[in-house]
Design a protein around this motif. Structure first.
Motif, mmCIF file in Angstrom:
data_model
loop_
_atom_site.group_PDB
_atom_site.id
_atom_site.type_symbol
_atom_site.label_atom_id
_atom_site.label_comp_id
_atom_site.label_asym_id
_atom_site.label_seq_id
_atom_site.Cartn_x
_atom_site.Cartn_y
_atom_site.Cartn_z
ATOM 1 N N ALA A 54 0.819 -1.032 -0.308
ATOM 2 C CA ALA A 54 0.233 0.106 0.060
ATOM 3 C C ALA A 54 1.049 1.054 -0.330
ATOM 4 O O ALA A 54 0.693 2.316 -0.256
ATOM 5 C CB ALA A 54 -1.124 -0.266 1.728
ATOM 6 N N THR A 55 2.028 0.778 1.385
ATOM 7 C CA THR A 55 2.802 2.576 0.823
ATOM 8 C C THR A 55 3.354 2.766 -0.765
ATOM 9 O O THR A 55 3.120 4.022 -0.913
ATOM 10 C CB THR A 55 4.069 2.288 1.746
ATOM 11 O OG1 THR A 55 3.429 1.761 2.873
ATOM 12 C CG2 THR A 55 4.785 3.185 1.825
ATOM 13 N N LEU A 56 3.839 1.901 -1.186
ATOM 14 C CA LEU A 56 4.558 2.637 -2.723
ATOM 15 C C LEU A 56 3.676 2.175 -3.774
ATOM 16 O O LEU A 56 3.604 2.704 -4.533
ATOM 17 C CB LEU A 56 5.685 0.943 -2.352
ATOM 18 C CG LEU A 56 6.701 0.739 -4.422
ATOM 19 C CD1 LEU A 56 7.515 2.895 -4.746
ATOM 20 C CD2 LEU A 56 7.052 0.033 -4.989
ATOM 21 N N ALA A 57 2.629 1.911 -3.726
ATOM 22 C CA ALA A 57 1.196 1.802 -4.567
ATOM 23 C C ALA A 57 1.212 3.210 -4.380
ATOM 24 O O ALA A 57 0.351 3.958 -5.479
ATOM 25 C CB ALA A 57 0.482 0.293 -4.319
ATOM 26 N N PHE A 121 9.758 2.361 7.081
ATOM 27 C CA PHE A 121 7.952 2.193 8.032
ATOM 28 C C PHE A 121 7.111 2.247 6.288
ATOM 29 O O PHE A 121 8.030 2.508 5.745
ATOM 30 C CB PHE A 121 7.496 2.575 8.845
ATOM 31 C CG PHE A 121 7.583 4.580 8.484
ATOM 32 C CD1 PHE A 121 6.980 5.162 7.600
ATOM 33 C CD2 PHE A 121 8.906 5.701 9.427
ATOM 34 C CE1 PHE A 121 6.597 6.585 7.673
ATOM 35 C CE2 PHE A 121 8.585 6.712 8.921
ATOM 36 C CZ PHE A 121 7.722 7.364 8.179
ATOM 37 N N LYS A 122 6.042 1.425 7.232
ATOM 38 C CA LYS A 122 4.792 0.984 6.142
ATOM 39 C C LYS A 122 3.859 1.398 6.404
ATOM 40 O O LYS A 122 3.545 2.202 8.219
ATOM 41 C CB LYS A 122 5.379 -0.074 5.514
ATOM 42 C CG LYS A 122 4.448 -0.740 6.153
ATOM 43 C CD LYS A 122 4.561 -1.993 5.843
ATOM 44 C CE LYS A 122 4.241 -3.036 6.773
ATOM 45 N NZ LYS A 122 4.890 -3.509 7.946
ATOM 46 N N VAL A 123 2.573 2.152 5.302
ATOM 47 C CA VAL A 123 1.173 1.851 6.175
ATOM 48 C C VAL A 123 0.698 1.959 7.228
ATOM 49 O O VAL A 123 0.934 0.068 6.607
ATOM 50 C CB VAL A 123 0.468 2.914 4.882
ATOM 51 C CG1 VAL A 123 -0.748 2.732 5.664
ATOM 52 C CG2 VAL A 123 0.477 3.730 4.147
ATOM 53 N N TRP A 135 0.334 6.192 14.316
ATOM 54 C CA TRP A 135 0.183 4.994 13.086
ATOM 55 C C TRP A 135 0.185 5.327 11.777
ATOM 56 O O TRP A 135 -0.360 6.986 12.123
ATOM 57 C CB TRP A 135 -1.069 4.524 13.101
ATOM 58 C CG TRP A 135 -1.362 3.556 14.324
ATOM 59 C CD1 TRP A 135 -0.811 2.568 13.886
ATOM 60 C CD2 TRP A 135 -2.065 3.885 15.742
ATOM 61 N NE1 TRP A 135 -1.564 1.418 15.803
ATOM 62 C CE2 TRP A 135 -2.360 2.868 16.475
ATOM 63 C CE3 TRP A 135 -2.389 4.519 15.842
ATOM 64 C CZ2 TRP A 135 -2.659 2.312 17.516
ATOM 65 C CZ3 TRP A 135 -2.707 5.054 17.599
ATOM 66 C CH2 TRP A 135 -2.481 3.920 18.178
ATOM 67 N N VAL A 136 0.632 5.327 10.769
ATOM 68 C CA VAL A 136 1.243 5.900 9.611
ATOM 69 C C VAL A 136 -0.077 5.581 8.641
ATOM 70 O O VAL A 136 -0.468 5.079 8.568
ATOM 71 C CB VAL A 136 2.081 5.170 9.429
ATOM 72 C CG1 VAL A 136 2.741 6.018 7.485
ATOM 73 C CG2 VAL A 136 3.729 5.113 9.391
ATOM 74 N N ARG A 137 -0.529 7.106 8.337
ATOM 75 C CA ARG A 137 -1.770 6.093 7.271
ATOM 76 C C ARG A 137 -1.704 6.632 5.864
ATOM 77 O O ARG A 137 -2.272 5.812 5.441
ATOM 78 C CB ARG A 137 -2.932 7.681 8.107
ATOM 79 C CG ARG A 137 -3.522 7.470 9.126
ATOM 80 C CD ARG A 137 -4.334 5.846 9.045
ATOM 81 N NE ARG A 137 -5.155 5.466 9.924
ATOM 82 C CZ ARG A 137 -4.840 4.356 10.906
ATOM 83 N NH1 ARG A 137 -3.157 3.904 10.489
ATOM 84 N NH2 ARG A 137 -4.856 4.336 12.167
ATOM 85 N N GLU A 138 -0.490 7.663 5.968
ATOM 86 C CA GLU A 138 -0.281 8.260 4.010
ATOM 87 C C GLU A 138 1.057 7.990 4.320
ATOM 88 O O GLU A 138 1.657 9.380 4.764
ATOM 89 C CB GLU A 138 -1.299 9.131 3.538
ATOM 90 C CG GLU A 138 -1.271 9.757 2.335
ATOM 91 C CD GLU A 138 -2.069 10.587 2.110
ATOM 92 O OE1 GLU A 138 -1.551 11.253 0.975
ATOM 93 O OE2 GLU A 138 -3.673 10.735 2.326
ATOM 94 N N ILE A 139 1.904 8.110 3.503
ATOM 95 C CA ILE A 139 2.958 8.715 3.427
ATOM 96 C C ILE A 139 3.034 9.066 1.678
ATOM 97 O O ILE A 139 3.089 8.573 -0.002
ATOM 98 C CB ILE A 139 4.408 7.441 2.933
ATOM 99 C CG1 ILE A 139 4.789 7.302 4.483
ATOM 100 C CG2 ILE A 139 5.577 7.906 2.692
ATOM 101 C CD1 ILE A 139 5.394 5.760 4.263
ATOM 102 N N GLY A 140 2.590 10.699 1.246
ATOM 103 C CA GLY A 140 2.829 11.364 0.359
ATOM 104 C C GLY A 140 4.120 11.873 -0.888
ATOM 105 O O GLY A 140 4.904 11.524 0.397
ATOM 106 N N ARG A 153 -5.053 14.540 13.395
ATOM 107 C CA ARG A 153 -4.207 13.577 11.823
ATOM 108 C C ARG A 153 -2.940 14.810 11.824
ATOM 109 O O ARG A 153 -3.904 16.343 12.084
ATOM 110 C CB ARG A 153 -5.480 13.922 11.368
ATOM 111 C CG ARG A 153 -4.695 13.662 9.267
ATOM 112 C CD ARG A 153 -6.503 13.921 8.459
ATOM 113 N NE ARG A 153 -5.670 13.630 7.384
ATOM 114 C CZ ARG A 153 -5.560 14.257 6.497
ATOM 115 N NH1 ARG A 153 -5.389 16.108 6.910
ATOM 116 N NH2 ARG A 153 -4.780 14.217 5.334
ATOM 117 N N THR A 154 -2.410 14.264 12.157
ATOM 118 C CA THR A 154 -0.891 15.228 12.101
ATOM 119 C C THR A 154 0.257 14.619 10.974
ATOM 120 O O THR A 154 0.305 13.720 10.566
ATOM 121 C CB THR A 154 0.733 14.997 13.449
ATOM 122 O OG1 THR A 154 -0.646 15.045 14.948
ATOM 123 C CG2 THR A 154 0.641 15.992 13.276
#
Length: 279
Positions: A54-57, A121-123, A135-140, A153-154
């Motif tokens: 999910a992270t890379l996608a 880390f990953k989502v 918790w990681v929700r999104e890596i933009g 949400r930070t």
């Protein structure tokens, strides 16, 4: 410009310009629909075919979305007769100003690429990154979104994460839970340790290996201080943390131990048996 000249301009070029505006609007609407459709198909293909996580996608999808939108803007400019070469020349002429304004964003983008390569880390992971824990929700492309324990949400810039300390609590199969308790003077700490071993090991979601650590942490004038350290998966950390204190209270109450005269005094504490809460 007098009225005759204005009317002549509108009569000769107004219709052509109006058609260009309509064509541009149509291109924008159709283009945005095609981009949304293409991104949806791209995401589905990654999930079914390439098996990309999910992270890379999400990161690849963000890059594709930016590229497609830039292409759409260039196509609309071409409708108005602004050629790609002219647009590139315009950007080159304003390069210094654009570079200064976007310098910070480019560092965040480069940091995002680095994070995709290194994968700290990953989502879904629970981490401390950029001085934020959650918790990681999104890596933009430019920033990472975390949700903290307070359900806030930070958003943290990728460059702040890369240049700081990253702690990934989800990377390993188990995590140690640290708690502490002070005994009253006169209570045998070895007896207290023996009483705690069975109940602490029986707490739900405490792993069998490593074995929970229950040891004498310090001897003080106020009484001996014990450290109680069970291990569990990160998903169960807070449940085990609070259940450990409940178990200590119940065990010492059943044994008839008196309250310590001076409880442990960290940032927060429980009064019974000097139970120190540590975050």
């Amino acid at each position: 410009m007098n009225t005759d000249s204005l009317w002549h301009l509108l009569s000769t070029q107004g219709a052509d310009f109006g058609l260009k505006v309509l064509a541009a609007l149509a291109a924008w609407i159709v283009g945005r629909w095609l981009i949304a459709l293409g991104l949806k198909l791209f995401s589905s293909a990654l999930k079914r075919g390439a098996k990309v996580d999910a992270t890379l996608a999400h990161y690849l999808r963000a890059i594709l979305r930016v590229a497609l939108n830039i292409g759409l803007v260039l196509a609309i400019l071409d409708i108005f007769g602004v050629k790609t070469t002219s647009f590139a020349a315009l950007l080159a002429g304003a390069g210094l100003a654009v570079g200064t304004a976007w310098g910070g964003m480019l560092t965040h983008f480069a940091a995002g690429v680095f994070m995709q390569l290194q994968r700290p880390f990953k989502v879904g992971d629970y981490v401390t990154a950029g001085s934020v824990t959650g918790w990681v929700r999104e890596i933009g492309l430019f920033n990472t979104t975390l949700v903290t324990l307070e359900n806030v949400r930070t958003i943290v810039g990728n460059n702040a994460i890369v240049n700081g300390v990253i702690q990934n609590y989800s990377a390993l199969p188990y995590r140690r839970v640290d708690t502490a308790v002070r005994l009253a003077n006169g209570v045998d700490p070895l007896e207290a340790i023996a009483r705690l071993r069975g109940p602490i090991a029986a707490i739900a979601n405490v792993v069998a290996e490593p074995v929970p650590e229950i040891e004498i942490l310090a001897i003080t004038l106020e009484g001996p201080q014990l450290t109680v350290r069970p291990y569990c998966h990160n998903d169960h950390y807070w449940q085990v943390y609070f259940d450990t204190y409940k178990t200590i209270v119940a065990t010492f109450a059943a044994a008839g131990y008196p309250l310590p005269e001076t409880p442990i005094a960290p940032r927060e504490r429980f009064a019974p048996y000097g139970l120190g809460l540590r975050s």
